[in-house]
Design an enzyme around this catalytic site. Structure first.
Site, PDB file in Angstrom:
ATOM      1  N   GLY A 298     -15.223   2.767   4.322  1.00  0.00           N
ATOM      2  CA  GLY A 298     -13.900   3.352   4.089  1.00  0.00           C
ATOM      3  C   GLY A 298     -13.327   3.067   2.713  1.00  0.00           C
TER       4      GLY A 298
ATOM      5  CG  ASN B  37     -12.075  -0.693   3.899  1.00  0.00           C
ATOM      6  OD1 ASN B  37     -12.341  -1.207   4.980  1.00  0.00           O
ATOM      7  ND2 ASN B  37     -10.911  -0.097   3.668  1.00  0.00           N
TER       8      ASN B  37
ATOM      9  CG  HIS C  68      -6.939  -2.919   3.075  1.00  0.00           C
ATOM     10  ND1 HIS C  68      -6.188  -1.783   2.858  1.00  0.00           N
ATOM     11  CD2 HIS C  68      -8.157  -2.676   2.531  1.00  0.00           C
ATOM     12  CE1 HIS C  68      -6.937  -0.884   2.226  1.00  0.00           C
ATOM     13  NE2 HIS C  68      -8.133  -1.397   2.018  1.00  0.00           N
TER      14      HIS C  68
ATOM     15  CG  ASP D 186      -2.072   0.976   1.085  1.00  0.00           C
ATOM     16  OD1 ASP D 186      -3.217   0.517   0.956  1.00  0.00           O
ATOM     17  OD2 ASP D 186      -1.819   2.210   1.093  1.00  0.00           O
ATOM     18  CB  ILE D 187       0.739   4.304  -2.108  1.00  0.00           C
ATOM     19  CG1 ILE D 187       1.821   5.185  -2.701  1.00  0.00           C
ATOM     20  CG2 ILE D 187      -0.495   5.110  -1.761  1.00  0.00           C
ATOM     21  CD1 ILE D 187       1.455   5.793  -4.060  1.00  0.00           C
TER      22      ILE D 187
ATOM     23  CG  HIS E  55      -8.653  -3.066  -2.494  1.00  0.00           C
ATOM     24  ND1 HIS E  55      -9.577  -2.320  -3.180  1.00  0.00           N
ATOM     25  CD2 HIS E  55      -8.389  -2.382  -1.364  1.00  0.00           C
ATOM     26  CE1 HIS E  55      -9.851  -1.218  -2.497  1.00  0.00           C
ATOM     27  NE2 HIS E  55      -9.153  -1.237  -1.387  1.00  0.00           N
TER      28      HIS E  55
HETATM   29  P1  5GP Z   1      -9.764   1.353   0.217  1.00  0.00           P
HETATM   30  O1  5GP Z   1      -9.867   2.582   1.061  1.00  0.00           O
HETATM   31  O2  5GP Z   1     -10.442   1.529  -1.127  1.00  0.00           O
HETATM   32  O3  5GP Z   1     -10.175   0.095   0.932  1.00  0.00           O
HETATM   33  O4  5GP Z   1      -8.228   1.158  -0.045  1.00  0.00           O
HETATM   34  C1  5GP Z   1      -7.527   1.749  -1.083  1.00  0.00           C
HETATM   35  C2  5GP Z   1      -6.069   1.673  -0.724  1.00  0.00           C
HETATM   36  O5  5GP Z   1      -5.313   1.914  -1.893  1.00  0.00           O
HETATM   37  C3  5GP Z   1      -5.631   2.697   0.316  1.00  0.00           C
HETATM   38  O6  5GP Z   1      -5.108   2.029   1.451  1.00  0.00           O
HETATM   39  C4  5GP Z   1      -4.595   3.534  -0.419  1.00  0.00           C
HETATM   40  O7  5GP Z   1      -3.516   3.938   0.399  1.00  0.00           O
HETATM   41  C5  5GP Z   1      -4.154   2.607  -1.530  1.00  0.00           C
HETATM   42  N1  5GP Z   1      -3.705   3.284  -2.722  1.00  0.00           N
HETATM   43  C6  5GP Z   1      -4.301   4.332  -3.350  1.00  0.00           C
HETATM   44  N2  5GP Z   1      -3.616   4.674  -4.454  1.00  0.00           N
HETATM   45  C7  5GP Z   1      -2.560   3.823  -4.532  1.00  0.00           C
HETATM   46  C8  5GP Z   1      -1.487   3.678  -5.479  1.00  0.00           C
HETATM   47  O8  5GP Z   1      -1.373   4.390  -6.474  1.00  0.00           O
HETATM   48  N3  5GP Z   1      -0.583   2.697  -5.217  1.00  0.00           N
HETATM   49  C9  5GP Z   1      -0.679   1.870  -4.137  1.00  0.00           C
HETATM   50  N4  5GP Z   1       0.258   0.937  -3.988  1.00  0.00           N
HETATM   51  N5  5GP Z   1      -1.685   1.976  -3.238  1.00  0.00           N
HETATM   52  C10 5GP Z   1      -2.618   2.937  -3.440  1.00  0.00           C
END
Ligand code: 5GP
Length: 115
Positions: A94, A88, A103, A29-30, A101
Site C-alpha cells: 500500500g 507500507n 503511520h 495525514d492529509i 514513514h
Molecule cells: P503510504 O501509502 O505511502 O504508506 O502513505 C502515504 C500517506 O501520505 C497517505 O496516507 C497519504 O494520505 C499521505 N499524504 C499524501 N500526500 C500528502 C500531503 O501532501 N500531505 C500530508 N500531510 N499527507 C499526505
C-alpha cells in the site's frame, strides 16, 4: 528530485506538524483513516523500510520511540486506548510515497487483520 516529504520538511509544502526533532518530523495525514492519523517521517530520505541499511538503525529505532511519545502526547498511550504503527512497503503493502514513514493510527477500534 526531492520527495514530497522532503518538501514538507523544508517547509516548501505546508503540513500540520505535531512533532519535530533532529531525526524526524511528524505531521497529520492529509487523508486520515482514523480520528488520529499521523505520519512519522525521518529527515533522512530512506526510500522504504526494506531498503534501509544497518547504518539506519538509529533512525529506525527513533521512529518507533517517537511513535510512543506522540501517542502519549495525543492521549492514546494507555492500553485502554492504544494505537497502531504501520509501515507500507511496495505496491502490495500500500505504499504511495517513496520516502519511508510510519503511520500512527488511533482514536477508534482498529480491526485486525487490516484490509
Ligand atoms: P503510504 O501509502 O505511502 O504508506 O502513505 C502515504 C500517506 O501520505 C497517505 O496516507 C497519504 O494520505 C499521505 N499524504 C499524501 N500526500 C500528502 C500531503 O501532501 N500531505 C500530508 N500531510 N499527507 C499526505
Amino acid at each position: 528530485m526531492p520527495t514530497l516529504f522532503e518538501k514538507i520538511i523544508a517547509r516548501d509544502i505546508p503540513a500540520d506538524i505535531v512533532h519535530e526533532d533532529e531525526l524526524c518530523i511528524a505531521i497529520k495525514d492529509i487523508n486520515p483513516q482514523a480520528p488520529i492519523h499521523i505520519l512519522i517521517i525521518p529527515k533522512k530520505p530512506i526510500t522504504r523500510v526494506g531498503e534501509a541499511e544497518k547504518a539506519d538503525r538509529e533512525v529506525l529505532g527513533h521512529l518507533l520511540l517517537a511513535g510512543g511519545k506522540i501517542a502519549a502526547d495525543l492521549g492514546v498511550l494507555s492500553t485502554e486506548k492504544g494505537f497502531r504503527l504501520v509501515i507500507n512497503h511496495g505496491k502490495d503493502g500500500g505504499e504511495a510515497v517513496p520516502h519511508l514513514h510510519v503511520h500512527l493510527l488511533a482514536g477508534r477500534g482498529l480491526t485486525w487483520p487490516p484490509g
